[in-house]
Design an enzyme around this catalytic site. Structure first.
Site, PDB file in Angstrom:
ATOM      1  N   ILE A  11      48.279  32.981  33.083  1.00  0.00           N
ATOM      2  CA  ILE A  11      47.001  33.696  32.282  1.00  0.00           C
ATOM      3  C   ILE A  11      47.327  35.066  32.271  1.00  0.00           C
ATOM      4  CG2 ILE A  11      45.573  34.213  34.213  1.00  0.00           C
ATOM      5  CD1 ILE A  11      44.618  32.856  30.780  1.00  0.00           C
ATOM      6  N   SER A  33      51.276  40.914  43.261  1.00  0.00           N
ATOM      7  CA  SER A  33      51.303  39.508  43.184  1.00  0.00           C
ATOM      8  C   SER A  33      52.344  39.137  44.196  1.00  0.00           C
ATOM      9  CB  SER A  33      51.702  39.288  41.767  1.00  0.00           C
ATOM     10  OG  SER A  33      51.861  37.578  41.390  1.00  0.00           O
ATOM     11  N   ARG A  34      52.462  37.942  44.701  1.00  0.00           N
ATOM     12  CA  ARG A  34      53.327  37.251  45.368  1.00  0.00           C
ATOM     13  C   ARG A  34      54.289  36.581  44.684  1.00  0.00           C
ATOM     14  NH1 ARG A  34      50.404  33.650  49.839  1.00  0.00           N
ATOM     15  NH2 ARG A  34      49.048  33.124  47.819  1.00  0.00           N
ATOM     16  N   LYS A  87      37.645  34.407  34.655  1.00  0.00           N
ATOM     17  CA  LYS A  87      36.589  33.287  35.038  1.00  0.00           C
ATOM     18  C   LYS A  87      37.292  32.095  35.644  1.00  0.00           C
ATOM     19  CE  LYS A  87      38.644  30.013  32.435  1.00  0.00           C
ATOM     20  NZ  LYS A  87      38.856  28.372  32.689  1.00  0.00           N
ATOM     21  N   ASP A 165      37.123  23.609  35.007  1.00  0.00           N
ATOM     22  CA  ASP A 165      38.063  24.962  34.786  1.00  0.00           C
ATOM     23  C   ASP A 165      37.978  25.416  33.239  1.00  0.00           C
ATOM     24  OD1 ASP A 165      40.318  27.099  35.688  1.00  0.00           O
ATOM     25  OD2 ASP A 165      40.983  25.793  33.947  1.00  0.00           O
TER      26      ASP A 165
END
Length: 303
Positions: A11, A33-34, A87, A165
């Site tokens: 996303i 971020s990983r 969201k 979702d």
């Protein structure tokens, strides 16, 4: 304003990064971020390290799944950073309320974003319905989980919400366009035999409002909201990108076209005004469905 992204997944790459690059309000200054990074942008795997290295970054946009997000948002608020939440804004209502309390005490902005509300005709639909008597509303939100979340098991884990979702996007549109609030009366939730969250849902609300969510639709996807009134029928299609009244095209484009560009424009306004926008009504409907819903077991789901 300088902003950081936490979570560089699908996303973020599809929506957040292009929207920031095109925005006159924002400069993407770091990522945490990983699993990913953005070429030419300082990248970190530890949030506290990123914030310590960039005290000039005032805003952090949280793009990771909802279950781990609370701790990241809590630490960002404690560090005095404004926070934007993908969201759903959290895995539970309680943690969302807790974040809002923290943000108010810290004097920072907090934004629970609902990207489908920024689709091109959603505001026009709200305006047209504002003075109408509504007799019925039905939502059909059917899509293919394999297309939108390929191999992402977390969507079927506790807290991943399953079909809610995408379904929460429909509920965010519903709660924006209907002139009066509704609440859930009952639900039927279809759970794959090998999964923890539903893959389909049938919802019945007050005021003759209903919804059909399904994550098993192949081919063309369906994102429709139909509203019957005493003077005509409004129909939003393609997730709110198009609108008709009795079959005739209607509505005007928003000032800021595009869902995520619209969200980032709103976030800029919130930061400048030092305000908070934590509308949790779509998430509340999901919580009600999971409390009231009748469980129906269906075929096992595998990728």
């Amino acid at each position: 304003m300088k902003i950081a992204l936490v979570g560089v997944g699908k996303i973020a790459r599809d929506q957040h990064i292009p929207s920031l690059a095109a925005s006159p309000d924002w400069e993407l200054a770091a990522t945490c971020s990983r699993q990913g990074s953005v070429e030419g942008i300082p990248a970190y795997t530890d949030l506290d390290e990123m914030m310590a290295a960039h005290p000039d970054i005032s805003v952090i946009s949280m793009c990771m799944p909802p279950v781990p997000r609370f701790d990241f948002a809590r630490r960002a608020i404690a560090a005095g950073r404004h926070v934007m939440l993908e969201k759903p804004p959290g895995a539970t209502l309680s943690e969302c309320h807790a974040l809002e309390d923290m943000a108010r005490k810290a004097g920072v902005s907090l934004f629970a974003t609902w990207h489908s509300r920024e689709a091109n005709r959603v505001s026009a639909a709200r305006d047209w319905l504002a003075d109408k008597t509504i007799t019925r509303c039905h939502i059909t939100w059917r899509e293919d989980v394999r297309k939108w979340h390929p191999g992402q098991d977390w969507v079927f884990d506790p807290g991943g919400m399953g079909v809610f979702d995408p379904g929460i996007n429909a509920l965010s549109v519903m709660t924006k366009i209907l002139p009066a609030p509704v609440h859930l009366l009952g639900a039927e939730l279809s759970f794959p035999a090998n999964r923890q969250t539903p893959i389909a849902a049938q919802l019945q609300f007050t005021d003759n409002v209903s919804a059909d969510f399904d994550w098993r639709q192949e081919g063309p996807q369906t994102w429709d909201v139909e509203v019957w009134t005493e003077v005509g029928k409004l129909h939003l299609t393609h997730g709110g990108e198009h609108m008709t009244i009795d079959g005739v095209e209607a509505g005007a484009d928003p000032v800021v076209p595009g869902e995520y560009p619209g969200l980032y424009a709103q976030m800029a306004q919130l930061v400048r005004a030092k305000e908070i926008d934590m509308d949790l009504s779509p998430l509340r409907h999901v919580a009600d469905a999971l409390m009231l819903g009748k469980r129906i077991e269906t075929d096992a789901f595998d990728w």
